[in-house]
Design a protein around this motif. Sequence first.
Motif, mmCIF file in Angstrom:
data_model
loop_
_atom_site.group_PDB
_atom_site.id
_atom_site.type_symbol
_atom_site.label_atom_id
_atom_site.label_comp_id
_atom_site.label_asym_id
_atom_site.label_seq_id
_atom_site.Cartn_x
_atom_site.Cartn_y
_atom_site.Cartn_z
ATOM 1 N N GLY A 176 -66.184 110.610 -54.737
ATOM 2 C CA GLY A 176 -65.023 110.973 -53.940
ATOM 3 C C GLY A 176 -64.099 111.939 -54.653
ATOM 4 O O GLY A 176 -64.300 112.293 -55.818
ATOM 5 N N LYS A 177 -63.082 112.388 -53.948
ATOM 6 C CA LYS A 177 -62.151 113.376 -54.500
ATOM 7 C C LYS A 177 -61.438 112.821 -55.726
ATOM 8 O O LYS A 177 -60.952 111.702 -55.721
ATOM 9 N N GLY A 178 -61.372 113.654 -56.767
ATOM 10 C CA GLY A 178 -60.729 113.229 -58.005
ATOM 11 C C GLY A 178 -61.683 112.587 -58.991
ATOM 12 O O GLY A 178 -61.348 112.423 -60.162
ATOM 13 N N GLY A 179 -62.889 112.186 -58.510
ATOM 14 C CA GLY A 179 -63.913 111.691 -59.409
ATOM 15 C C GLY A 179 -63.647 110.324 -60.007
ATOM 16 O O GLY A 179 -62.835 109.523 -59.511
ATOM 17 N N VAL A 180 -64.340 110.045 -61.098
ATOM 18 C CA VAL A 180 -64.304 108.731 -61.745
ATOM 19 C C VAL A 180 -62.898 108.330 -62.138
ATOM 20 O O VAL A 180 -62.473 107.177 -61.921
ATOM 21 N N TYR A 181 -62.123 109.255 -62.709
ATOM 22 C CA TYR A 181 -60.804 108.878 -63.201
ATOM 23 C C TYR A 181 -59.854 108.511 -62.068
ATOM 24 O O TYR A 181 -59.024 107.605 -62.205
ATOM 25 N N ALA A 182 -59.967 109.192 -60.939
ATOM 26 C CA ALA A 182 -59.138 108.835 -59.787
ATOM 27 C C ALA A 182 -59.496 107.443 -59.278
ATOM 28 O O ALA A 182 -58.617 106.653 -58.908
ATOM 29 N N ARG A 183 -60.802 107.124 -59.262
ATOM 30 C CA ARG A 183 -61.219 105.801 -58.801
ATOM 31 C C ARG A 183 -60.761 104.714 -59.785
ATOM 32 O O ARG A 183 -60.377 103.618 -59.365
ATOM 33 N N LEU A 184 -60.809 105.000 -61.067
ATOM 34 C CA LEU A 184 -60.336 104.041 -62.061
ATOM 35 C C LEU A 184 -58.852 103.779 -61.883
ATOM 36 O O LEU A 184 -58.394 102.640 -61.980
ATOM 37 N N ARG A 185 -58.101 104.821 -61.607
ATOM 38 C CA ARG A 185 -56.666 104.637 -61.437
ATOM 39 C C ARG A 185 -56.372 103.795 -60.190
ATOM 40 O O ARG A 185 -55.494 102.923 -60.219
ATOM 41 N N GLU A 186 -57.107 104.052 -59.123
ATOM 42 C CA GLU A 186 -56.917 103.270 -57.904
ATOM 43 C C GLU A 186 -57.207 101.785 -58.151
ATOM 44 O O GLU A 186 -56.600 100.911 -57.521
ATOM 45 N N ALA A 187 -58.140 101.513 -59.063
ATOM 46 C CA ALA A 187 -58.514 100.135 -59.374
ATOM 47 C C ALA A 187 -57.613 99.514 -60.436
ATOM 48 O O ALA A 187 -57.831 98.362 -60.848
ATOM 49 N N GLY A 188 -56.597 100.256 -60.890
ATOM 50 C CA GLY A 188 -55.657 99.736 -61.878
ATOM 51 C C GLY A 188 -56.061 99.953 -63.316
ATOM 52 O O GLY A 188 -55.500 99.326 -64.225
ATOM 53 N N HIS A 189 -57.014 100.872 -63.551
ATOM 54 C CA HIS A 189 -57.506 101.119 -64.910
ATOM 55 C C HIS A 189 -57.409 102.601 -65.279
ATOM 56 O O HIS A 189 -58.236 103.112 -66.040
ATOM 57 N N GLY A 190 -56.445 103.280 -64.710
ATOM 58 C CA GLY A 190 -56.327 104.719 -64.939
ATOM 59 C C GLY A 190 -56.187 105.074 -66.405
ATOM 60 O O GLY A 190 -55.386 104.464 -67.129
ATOM 61 N N PRO A 191 -56.967 106.056 -66.890
ATOM 62 C CA PRO A 191 -56.867 106.457 -68.299
ATOM 63 C C PRO A 191 -55.569 107.201 -68.576
ATOM 64 O O PRO A 191 -55.094 107.985 -67.752
ATOM 65 N N VAL A 192 -55.002 106.929 -69.751
ATOM 66 C CA VAL A 192 -53.776 107.618 -70.171
ATOM 67 C C VAL A 192 -53.997 108.401 -71.453
ATOM 68 O O VAL A 192 -53.121 109.167 -71.882
ATOM 69 N N GLY A 193 -55.139 108.219 -72.099
ATOM 70 C CA GLY A 193 -55.436 108.937 -73.339
ATOM 71 C C GLY A 193 -56.905 109.258 -73.447
ATOM 72 O O GLY A 193 -57.761 108.517 -72.937
ATOM 73 N N PHE A 194 -57.200 110.382 -74.093
ATOM 74 C CA PHE A 194 -58.577 110.832 -74.250
ATOM 75 C C PHE A 194 -58.806 111.270 -75.697
ATOM 76 O O PHE A 194 -57.886 111.713 -76.379
ATOM 77 N N ARG A 195 -60.056 111.157 -76.110
ATOM 78 C CA ARG A 195 -60.459 111.711 -77.404
ATOM 79 C C ARG A 195 -61.794 112.394 -77.228
ATOM 80 O O ARG A 195 -62.714 111.824 -76.646
ATOM 81 N N GLU A 196 -61.897 113.631 -77.728
ATOM 82 C CA GLU A 196 -63.151 114.378 -77.634
ATOM 83 C C GLU A 196 -63.609 114.795 -79.017
ATOM 84 O O GLU A 196 -62.803 115.176 -79.868
ATOM 85 N N GLN A 197 -64.909 114.730 -79.216
ATOM 86 C CA GLN A 197 -65.534 115.216 -80.448
ATOM 87 C C GLN A 197 -66.658 116.160 -80.051
ATOM 88 O O GLN A 197 -67.387 115.887 -79.089
ATOM 89 N N MET A 198 -66.805 117.265 -80.780
ATOM 90 C CA MET A 198 -67.830 118.248 -80.468
ATOM 91 C C MET A 198 -68.520 118.713 -81.731
ATOM 92 O O MET A 198 -67.905 118.798 -82.790
#
Length: 254
Positions: A176-198
């Motif tokens: 759906g629109k907004g993808g995984v993170y939007a669905r997580l937020r709707e379920a009460g688990h929205g991410p507030v921080g990220f870490r990336e390694q490359m």
Amino acid sequence: MERKAGERKYREVADDLRRRITEGEFSEGRRKLPSERDLVEQYKAITTSAMTIRQALSVLRDEGLVESRVGSGWYVAEWKPIVRNALDRLFPDRWGEAESMWDVDIEGRRLDVEDLRVQLAPAPPEVARVLGVGPKVKVWHRDRRYVVDGVPVMRATSFIPDEFARGTQITESDTGKGGVYARLREAGHGPVGFREQMRGRSATAAEVDDLRLAKGATVIEQHRIARREDGRVVECSRMILDASRYLLVYDFEA
């Protein structure tokens, strides 16, 4: 000393060819570069080695400026790099307003998702450790290949704990629109921080086949974790990017 001198030569050739390309010497309708033999002649004041010319061309290929066509020679690449600005694409206002992060990257270009597989299965051991789940606990795997303008550019696999994904579109093909993170937020688990390694490395044989790369091509292996407010990891992703197709940008405010 000989090795350093040879390295200076191919980089000197690459620098001059890059200048000629950016100044439009090989413009529309004349995108083919001179043959390797002709380039040796043109740069004979620097080198008389065809190997040095090939090294210079390989540098420009890895930068996405030129491409080799089997049986035809070298051409100025027609591909427009994907500008991937991590700080912009991960900003909550993007996915929070139901905009795909890919909308930020591709700016209206055609995007196709291929070989999509969604399944509930045990996580690999290293993923289980990151997610904080037991080694036999099943999590949701979302594995897919991204294709832009008909060209494969990335393989991505996301892992989401079942307790966060259950009952949401995360478990379906279309999140759906907004993808995984939007669905997580709707379920009460929205991410507030990220870490990336490359890290950059040579592509494996399987990755060469999957992304239709040249043998010896470079990929970027990118790992990202997303945390909710209490620090719990709600998703981790592993992405393999064709390095020649991307320009990675990071903007910071002082």
